[in-house]
Design an enzyme around this catalytic site. Structure first.
Site, PDB file in Angstrom:
ATOM      1  N   GLU A 305       0.868  -1.181   0.000  1.00 36.66           N
ATOM      2  CA  GLU A 305       0.000   0.000   0.000  1.00 36.66           C
ATOM      3  C   GLU A 305       0.905   1.231   0.000  1.00 36.66           C
ATOM      4  O   GLU A 305       1.735   1.393   0.899  1.00 36.66           O
ATOM      5  CB  GLU A 305      -0.898  -0.006   1.233  1.00 36.66           C
ATOM      6  CG  GLU A 305      -1.710  -1.281   1.413  1.00 36.66           C
ATOM      7  CD  GLU A 305      -2.973  -1.314   0.573  1.00 36.66           C
ATOM      8  OE1 GLU A 305      -3.359  -0.234   0.061  1.00 36.66           O
ATOM      9  OE2 GLU A 305      -3.572  -2.393   0.428  1.00 36.66           O
ATOM     10  N   GLU A 758      -8.843 -26.288 -45.463  1.00 34.91           N
ATOM     11  CA  GLU A 758      -9.002 -25.580 -46.736  1.00 34.91           C
ATOM     12  C   GLU A 758      -7.606 -25.137 -47.155  1.00 34.91           C
ATOM     13  O   GLU A 758      -6.953 -24.370 -46.457  1.00 34.91           O
ATOM     14  CB  GLU A 758      -9.925 -24.373 -46.561  1.00 34.91           C
ATOM     15  CG  GLU A 758     -11.308 -24.706 -46.028  1.00 34.91           C
ATOM     16  CD  GLU A 758     -12.242 -25.253 -47.098  1.00 34.91           C
ATOM     17  OE1 GLU A 758     -11.901 -25.119 -48.298  1.00 34.91           O
ATOM     18  OE2 GLU A 758     -13.295 -25.801 -46.740  1.00 34.91           O
TER      19      GLU A 758
END
Length: 1717
Positions: A305, A758
């Site tokens: 903090e 593909e």
């Protein structure tokens, strides 16, 4: 000579022009380099942070790299900057460190301090020795903000969190530091990990971070684990981690080096000795990040903090940097403390990844990184450390002395343990199923060996062929590595006819008989063989332990690339066998089957050069073979009958134990994986249909794509297509839906995982292009084939004999897809890396479960040994040793009844006998009830004998009753818990008469049973048919007990059946076999199936249903429109399943104990799911039940039953659900809840009475009313004025939105306007009441909360306050007050018509115009009186008064108007309840185009639409313009639902943001919808909105300076589809677009060529003229030449002299000197 001068000038001019262009570009580039820098005088928002990080990456490319670990809720990147001396590689022995800030968005000091730290490290590298050393020896990652959304919502200068924790929490209002899974349980955790949390968890678990700090604000202290405790005591309870001493040390290091933290009382009320604290001792934080780091990775993290004020003013930032700089540096240096080293293979010296490091006395292990390197943080002391690794003997080293200085080096060398090599392949990196032998303790003195960087370790040893194969193919995803490979390459590239293909395959089969076998799987329609060549080291034989793989090409006959590259692949494998190590290993370790063509007939009619045609695509019957396979969701004309080619391939797949496959196509460039279609049957694009093995399919698809030269780039066809496939892969249905595809059939009906490849956008390319296709695919082909060796593999054997056990089911917990073992008991199961519970189960054997960790290495070997089942032993362990349950006899119906009665007598406190009534023959339908009934518990029925010839269900239920009663009496926890949450009804025999008189022992098929079945006699038809007598009894039973769940135990197979049993039309009009509660049914089905030893594998009855379950409508013999389960669902909302427990309807009595045993676990698992859902109570504010209340799931058809006391219960699958309660005279209330696994969520409703009294507000009262709302709800409302009326009254607006003003760009702007005519005061009052309703229901009602979180609603109650003061209450038809103070109609005062430019804009009009342009409203509603109708633009007169004047988006206007009208009780009638004198027109359906009803020019509605595209409705809410006060409440109630509904429509369609690739929003980008004439334009934040009806749309985005982008988007009716676009800048080189630069270079080259040509001409023409008379060949001899050379020096002297008289010399002489000079 003049021409020469002109040429000189031309040359000079061109060069000057080029130099100026270059100088301009250099200046531009210089400005770009110096334009940005880190400014420590202010906070950096997301845009600035993004640019700063990108700038540093460009400025220091070898020192730093920008990475994103994921995205926030609002799609902001979670940026981190990596800083180290070599960002492009992982250096062995270099520890990883991370620093994270801004986890709470309003705690901002950490964010800025980390930004300053980035600057400090990079700009001091090479200058400051300390920084240089730190960067050179540490792999540093700095993340300034984990919560960028929260930061953007926070407010500078706010020292404490805002109301509702706005800014602190993320955009979903979740505290990220309470959202991590917690070791002690998290009471507030709702089971939903936020996107930021998920990203951080992945980052933590996928990297070997050693040290971390999490920077917060609000205090000044260093807090260390654990952050919570088992007791969850609020504060004061110290919760020590095993490494408590190290954590204290780390906290002290930070605190002691911070300028103020160590003083311990920096902030008011703080008292932290030494500036540190244990997290839980300070206050309990369940779900914190620091604990998760420590418990789930190597990383030690503390929470720091940094400031008392969470978001201090920017002036404080330099001070905060000064406070923290030394602390940060000192803390980072701690990563080099403790012990470090390498764990290596003793024989090879290779590093061992994921070896475990254990410190004696500290219960916390770490694991080694990829090079076998580790770092273990420890405080000074003497330690004993053990290194362990799977497959190795552990090593223990004692007396390792750790000091306070640099980490001591300690390496480990582990010896491989002997392993089982009975299978063909080595164990690789997989683990066998035997435990490690007791290890020998090797005690070595502590040494301090060097840990210098070494070469990357070899994954496997030479005697591990499978490991070598996987290692080699893994490297082939790297393009540079591919370039270094050398193979025997094919030399002939051509298209092969069927005859040539046959000859080719025969040739290689004959030339390479040791590794090939040629066979045909069948013939095409025209009789052509479907050839397959097998390639392996032992062809023709399935070798135990060797997986089988297949390739299929040319399924579509005109898509030929796959056909040809498979032929080349055959040649490639054969000709490189024995020459290439990797290909030889692939052949030796894999049985590969290659079918170059599945459609030879189609190929025969295809044509070379066919780009994108369809000729030859289908087979000779014109059938598309990739739409011809049976489909899990839909059978249609394309797949109702299978073609010869399809049948041949289906038979082939069933004959071989294929593990992996690919189907090679053409027409795009992408790897496509299952599922190919989806249950809803929606055609088109964009609907992802996930298979259970979605992750595994992605993994194998990426393997192909990444090894392909271009597929992975994701742009398949260049300018021919706007498609984009991330990483070159796509889910099939997400691309487009295909029913009847081969890849899905493989997965659903065999062990085989298949994808569709593909291979190029040109379907039948020219033969000359085949080499490029081969080179692009050759590596991918064998890399993909090698993926067959990923996941898990092994054998299932019989315990007594050691023989392989075929057809054993292999299941994986959490993945609803099973496979089965091959004939030798061997199996292969592809899995993505992760930890799994794998189970082997077979009927007649005890199942076995093992945990396995799958990595990217070769498949882990997991063997199972199953013991034959012993029912008696099982009974002792699982059935309380109840002897009666092992009896091998059938009870008569009377005996069953008597035993049930006796059970109730013996256990009266929790067991009750009940007869459901008399059958047709007068027998009792006996039942037993267990547990206590209540409106808020689950009511469950278990029924047997619904089919009169199936007594087996009743026998199982009777045994179940004994089991449950005995267990409850013994206080068995599972049964006690079940009966506390559920009321169980057991009905062993429904068709008592049939079972007693007509069922025949041994009748397995029911041929001898002639009576109708009760289970199918519930059809709701009035055909005069008299149902069985038992049917009314059952209907009454369901009515009385309102079952939530019913299970019917039946025979006729071994599977589970669920609704629907007869197809019904869904809301799209399509006949389907599933319900809207399909997810819940699947959850229930999985519970039953997963606990059953045999369901899920092909049964002996001939069934093979995917996952062991099927909807009845998909089974012809079970399709019955009168099925009880369909009746129960639609009539009572009951979830009913049928478990088919035996193939034989009346099996031998000897099988009863086994059948009971096999199903008991499944029944109990299913019953436990009955207590997973939501329960609650609905009352008024006085806690009293409400009569007539209805409860439903939002957007769901069926209601939930509510008892007279207001109690309800409803089963749900895991997920989030929204329940809506409504009752007459009460406000509707919608609430949201999360359902977690095996738990009941509590959800109570307190409903408020509807408003019954309202009164009018004059201007001053209105203003006070609005101010009161704004002050009462300051975080969701804001009052402002947009201008003044003629008489100086403010035009007040109330904005209502969650977190009003913050993150506004992501919310749809809406305006609501009343009082445009002062005498129509009803609109003002409705809007004031609406404002109150919205604010008071926010966070109380889910619908309102979602509305305010997605929109910004601007309410202008009175646009004409001057006119309102003149109007009179009750004057329904008068005009007084209609106009403003200047007698102008404010509705028609807008500048549209070209023919009327003379009118003056009124002050009110000017204010509204500015307001409209400022907010660019997407939608608006104008409330008026004087009629009962909803109208919409255009209002300008039309040529045809009947058809009106529709806009280009008339369908959307119609939809909005219909939305309003449908929810209004009377408006759709189109007429007023009371007609006024000639003033009440009638409207069809209550809707009308403005030009039809009230044609007018220059209207506000038309102006709003034309100026900003605003969709403005005009709603006339009452026929009387100014109704009396006592009518207002009624009008509010009539319009409330309509107003809410139409506001919700504002966020239907699409919305999103447009960003640049660097993260900047793009303003003024244009969004075009194909087929729509209107556009959307982004605002300054890059945000846009576009209202669209449900459907599929092509969306194109263009922006100046950026490459346009197109996406196909599916819009549904639930909420807006968010579509984000990230545009790439048009590439510029030296300030020019790439193509312009190329043109410029071409032009420059052209100019240079011209210049050279001119110079040649110049030299040839001009100089030749000067020299002509001096040519030696003309008149000079050698003496003349020597004489001439003397003039050169003379000319030079003359040029240098102060005076030179040119006339002293001849022209020729002067020319000569000039030329020579």
């Amino acid at each position: 000579m003049a021409s020469c001068d002109n040429i000189r000038m031309l040359i000079f001019g061109i060069f000057f022009l080029i130099s100026q262009i270059c100088a301009s570009q250099n200046k531009h580039l210089s400005e770009e380099r110096t334009k940005r820098g880190v400014d420590t005088s202010h906070y950096h928002n997301y845009k600035e942070l993004t640019q700063m990080l990108k700038d540093y990456e460009r400025q220091f490319p070898t020192l730093c790299r920008v990475v994103s670990i994921g995205k926030s809720v609002q799609k902001r990147e979670l940026w981190a900057l990596q800083i180290t001396d070599n960002v492009n590689m992982t250096e062995p022995g270099e520890p990883m460190l991370k620093l994270v800030g801004n986890m709470h968005g309003d705690e901002t000091v950490g964010r800025e301090v980390l930004i300053f730290l980035i600057q400090y490290l990079l700009e001091n590298y090479g200058v400051n020795d300390r920084v240089t050393k730190l960067v050179d020896n540490t792999n540093i990652f700095i993340m300034p903000s984990l919560n960028p959304d929260g930061f953007e919502a926070a407010v500078e200068g706010k020292c404490n969190s805002l109301s509702h924790y706005v800014g602190r929490e993320n955009a979903n209002h979740v505290d990220l530091n309470r959202n991590f899974p917690d070791q002690f349980g998290n009471p507030s955790y709702k089971g939903i990990l936020q996107p930021e949390t998920q990203a951080m968890i992945r980052w933590i678990e996928n990297n070997k971070f050693v040290l971390s700090a999490n920077l917060h604000g609000g205090s000044v202290v260093a807090s260390y684990p654990f952050d919570d405790s088992k007791k969850h005591q609020e504060s004061g309870l110290y919760s020590a981690a095993p490494d408590d001493a190290m954590f204290k040390h780390l906290a002290h290091v930070y605190s002691n080096n911070h300028k103020t933290m160590h003083t311990n009382t920096v902030c008011v009320g703080d008292n932290f000795p030494g500036g540190i604290t244990n997290g839980a001792h300070w206050y309990d934080v369940p779900g914190g990040m620091e604990d998760y780091n420590y418990l789930h990775s190597n990383c030690f993290e503390i929470t720091v903090e940094l400031s008392c004020c969470k978001y201090p003013p920017k002036i404080e930032l330099p001070k905060e940097w000064g406070n923290n700089r030394e602390a940060l540096l000192a803390y980072m240096e701690e990563v080099h403390k403790g012990v470090k080293g390498f764990v290596r293979d003793k024989d090879t010296g290779d590093g061992i990844e994921n070896a475990e490091i254990h410190v004696e006395g500290i219960n916390h292990r770490i694991t080694t990184a990829s090079h076998g390197d580790y770092w273990r943080l420890l405080v000074p002391g003497t330690y004993t450390i053990t290194a362990k690794a799977e497959g190795y003997d552990p090593q223990i080293i004692e007396n390792i002395k750790v000091t306070d200085g640099d980490a001591v080096s300690q390496d480990f060398s582990l010896k491989k343990r002997d392993v089982d090599t009975s299978t063909k392949v080595g164990s690789g990196s997989g683990s066998g199923d035997s435990l490690a032998p007791n290890s020998t303790r090797s005690i070595e003195p502590s040494t301090s060996r060097s840990s210098a960087a070494t070469a990357p370790p070899t994954l496997v040893t030479p005697d591990n062929p499978l490991g070598t194969l996987i290692e080699e193919v893994a490297m082939l995803s790297d393009a540079d590595h591919r370039l270094k490979q050398s193979f025997v390459e094919p030399q002939v590239f051509k298209h092969h006819s069927q005859e040539e293909l046959t000859e080719f395959m025969h040739k290689y089969a004959q030339e390479y008989p040791a590794i090939t076998r040629l066979y045909s799987v069948g013939k095409s329609v025209q009789g052509k063989d479907l050839w397959v060549i097998e390639i392996t080291d032992n062809p023709g034989v399935h070798e135990p332990g060797e997986p089988e793989f297949k390739y299929i090409g040319n399924m579509h006959g005109n898509e030929v690339v796959g056909r040809e590259i498979l032929l080349l692949f055959i040649q490639f494998l054969c000709e490189n066998y024995g020459k290439s190590e990797v290909l030889t290993l692939l052949v030796n370790q894999t049985r590969m089957h290659i079918m170059p063509t599945m459609n030879p007939d189609g190929y025969a009619i295809s044509k070379e050069g066919d780009d994108s045609g369809v000729k030859g695509r289908a087979n000779a019957h014109g059938v598309d073979l990739n739409r011809n396979f049976p489909d899990q969701y839909f059978n249609n004309a394309g797949n109702e009958k299978q073609e010869p080619e399809t049948l041949a391939v289906m038979k082939w797949i069933k004959e071989y134990p294929f593990v992996l496959s690919a189907n090679l196509h053409g027409g795009s460039l992408v790897a496509n994986y299952p599922y190919d279609d989806l249950k809803s049957g929606l055609g088109g694009h964009g609907v992802y249909s996930k298979s259970p093995d979605d992750q595994a399919f992605k993994l194998v698809s990426e393997a192909y794509s990444l090894a392909h030269s271009t597929m992975h780039k994701g742009h398949p066809c260049g300018e021919r297509s706007n498609e984009y496939f991330s990483a070159g892969i796509t889910n099939g249905a997400a691309w487009y839906s295909v029913a009847g595809g081969m890849q899905d059939w493989n997965y659903l009906h065999s062990n085989c995982f298949e994808i569709t490849l593909e291979l190029g956008c040109f379907k039948f390319p020219w033969a000359k292009d085949l080499p490029s296709y081969w080179n692009a695919n050759k590596f991918s082909l064998f890399v993909y084939a090698a993926q067959v060796h990923k996941g898990v593999r092994g054998f299932v054997k019989v315990h007594d004999t050691g023989k392989g056990l075929a057809n054993t089911t292999i299941s994986v917990a959490g993945i609803n897809h099973t496979i089965s073992t091959a004939r030798d008991g061997d199996y292969w199961r592809i899995l993505a890396p992760g930890t799994y519970q794998v189970t082997a189960a077979k009927e007649g054997y005890k199942s076995q479960t093992k945990q396995v960790v799958v990595t990217s290495n070769p498949a882990v070997q997991v063997n199972f040994t199953l013991e034959k089942d012993d029912v008696e032993q099982w009974s002792k362990q699982n059935d309380f040793n109840i002897a009666k349950n092992l009896e091998q006899t059938y009870k008569t119906q009377e005996q069953i009844k008597e035993e049930l009665i006796q059970m109730a007598k013996d256990n009266p406190t929790f067991v009750k006998y009940r007869s459901l009534g008399k059958t047709g023959e007068g027998n009792d339908m006996a039942s037993l009830e267990l547990g206590q009934p209540s409106g808020s518990v689950a009511h469950v029925g278990v029924f047997g004998g619904l089919f009169g010839d199936e007594p087996v269900g009743g026998e199982i239920i009777l045994r179940l009753a004994r089991h449950m009663i005995e267990g409850y009496k013994r206080k068995d926890s599972a049964l006690s818990n079940l009966l506390s949450k559920a009321h169980i009804h057991l009905v062993p025999s429904v068709d008592v008469d049939g079972l007693e008189e007509d069922a025949k022992p041994g009748d397995c098929t029911g041929k001898q049973y002639k009576e109708p079945y009760i289970a199918n006699d519930f059809e709701d038809s009035e055909n005069g048919k008299i149902p069985n007598a038992e049917v009314p009894l059952l209907k009454l039973c369901f009515e009385q007990h309102q079952y939530h769940l019913v299970l019917s135990l039946e025979a006729r197979g071994v599977y589970v059946r669920y609704p629907l049993n007869a197809k019904r039309r869904n809301n799209m009009g399509r006949r389907v076999s599933y319900t809207e509660d399909d997810d819940e049914f699947i959850t229930l089905v999985e519970a039953y199936v997963n606990a059953h030893p045999a369901i899920g594998s092909p049964d002996q009855c001939g069934h093979n249903f995917t996952g062991g379950a099927v909807a009845g409508a998909e089974v012809p013999q079970e399709t019955h429109p009168g099925a009880l389960m369909d009746y129960a669902y639609y009539k009572h909302g009951t979830f009913m399943l049928s478990a088919h427990v035996s193939c034989c309807k009346y099996p031998p009595a000897s099988e009863l104990p086994t059948l009971y045993r096999d199903n008991l676990g499944s029944i109990m698992a299913l019953l436990s799911k009955a207590s997973q859902g939501v329960r609650g109570r609905i009352t008024d504010v006085k806690n009293q039940p409400i009569k007539g209340v209805e409860l439903k799931i939002l957007n769901h058809e069926q209601n939930i039953t509510v008892s007279d006391t207001g109690e309800f219960y409803r089963m749900f699958p895991i997920g989030q659900f929204h329940l809506q309660a409504s009752a007459p005279a009460y406000d509707t209330l919608t609430k949201s809840t999360d359902v977690l696994g095996d738990s009941i969520a509590q959800l109570n409703f307190q409903m408020r009475k509807e408003v019954t009294e309202m009164s009018y507000h004059n201007y001053d009262a209105m203003v006070n009313f609005m101010r009161n709302i704004s002050s009462t709800y300051p975080h969701i409302s804001n009052m402002y004025s947009i201008g003044q009326s003629v008489r100086g009254k403010d035009l007040w607006v109330l904005e209502v939105s969650s977190n009003v003003g913050a993150a506004a760009h992501r919310k749809v702007p809406i305006s609501l306007i009343g009082g445009v005519h002062g005498n129509e005061a009803v609109g003002k009052e409705l809007l004031l009441e609406l404002a109150t309703y919205l604010c008071s229901h926010y966070r109380q009602d889910y619908v309102i909360t979602q509305l305010l979180e997605n929109t910004r609603i601007h309410i202008l109650p009175s646009l004409n306050p001057d006119g309102a003061t003149e109007a009179t209450v009750g004057d329904c038809e008068g005009k007084t007050g209609e106009l403003n103070a200047n007698n102008v109609d404010l509705l028609t005062n807008y500048p549209i018509s070209d023919s009327n430019n003379s009118f003056v804009l009124e002050p009110e009009t000017q204010a509204v115009i500015g307001w409209i342009h400022q907010h660019s409203f997407l939608m608006s509603v104008l409330l008026r009186g004087g009629a009962l109708v909803t109208s919409f633009p255009f209002y300008a007169p039309a040529d045809d008064a009947q058809t009106g004047h529709p806009t280009a988006v008339n369908a959307v206007f119609q939809h909005l108007a219909s939305t309003y009208v449908k929810r209004h009780p009377t408006m759709q009638t189109g007429q007023c309840e009371h007609k006024l004198s000639g003033h009440s027109p009638e409207f069809k359906q209550g809707i009308e185009n403005g030009a039809v009803w009230q044609p007018a020019t220059n209207t506000m509605q038309d102006f709003s639409y034309l100026s900003v595209g605003c969709m403005q409705l005009t709603v006339h809410v009452e026929c009387c313009s100014y109704p009396r006060d006592n009518e207002l409440a009624h009008l509010w109630r009539a319009n409330k639902k309509s107003l809410i509904a139409v506001l919700q429509e504002a966020y239907q369609g699409i919305r999103g943001q447009i960003y640049s690739h660097t993260g900047y929003p793009i303003e003024q980008a244009v969004i075009d919808i194909e087929g729509s004439p209107t556009q959307a334009i982004t605002n300054k934040n890059g945000a846009y909105w576009k209202m669209l009806l449900p459907g599929t749309y092509t969306v194109k985005v263009t922006a100046e300076g950026f490459v346009s982008q197109t996406k196909v988007v599916k819009v549904d009716s639930q909420r807006a589809t968010e579509v984000l676009f990230e545009l790439s800048k048009i590439e510029k080189i030296m300030g020019l677009r790439k193509e312009m630069f190329v043109a410029f270079i071409g032009f420059t080259a052209f100019v240079i060529v011209i210049l050279i040509t001119i110079m040649v001409i110049y030299k040839t023409y001009c100089n030749s003229y000067s020299y002509r008379k001096l040519r030696p060949n003309d008149f000079m001899d050698e003496d003349d030449e020597e004489h001439l050379h003397g003039y050169s020096a003379r000319a030079a002297l003359l040029r240098k002299s102060e005076y030179h008289d040119e006339e002293d010399e001849s022209d020729e002489e002067h020319t000569l000197y000039a030329s020579k000079a």
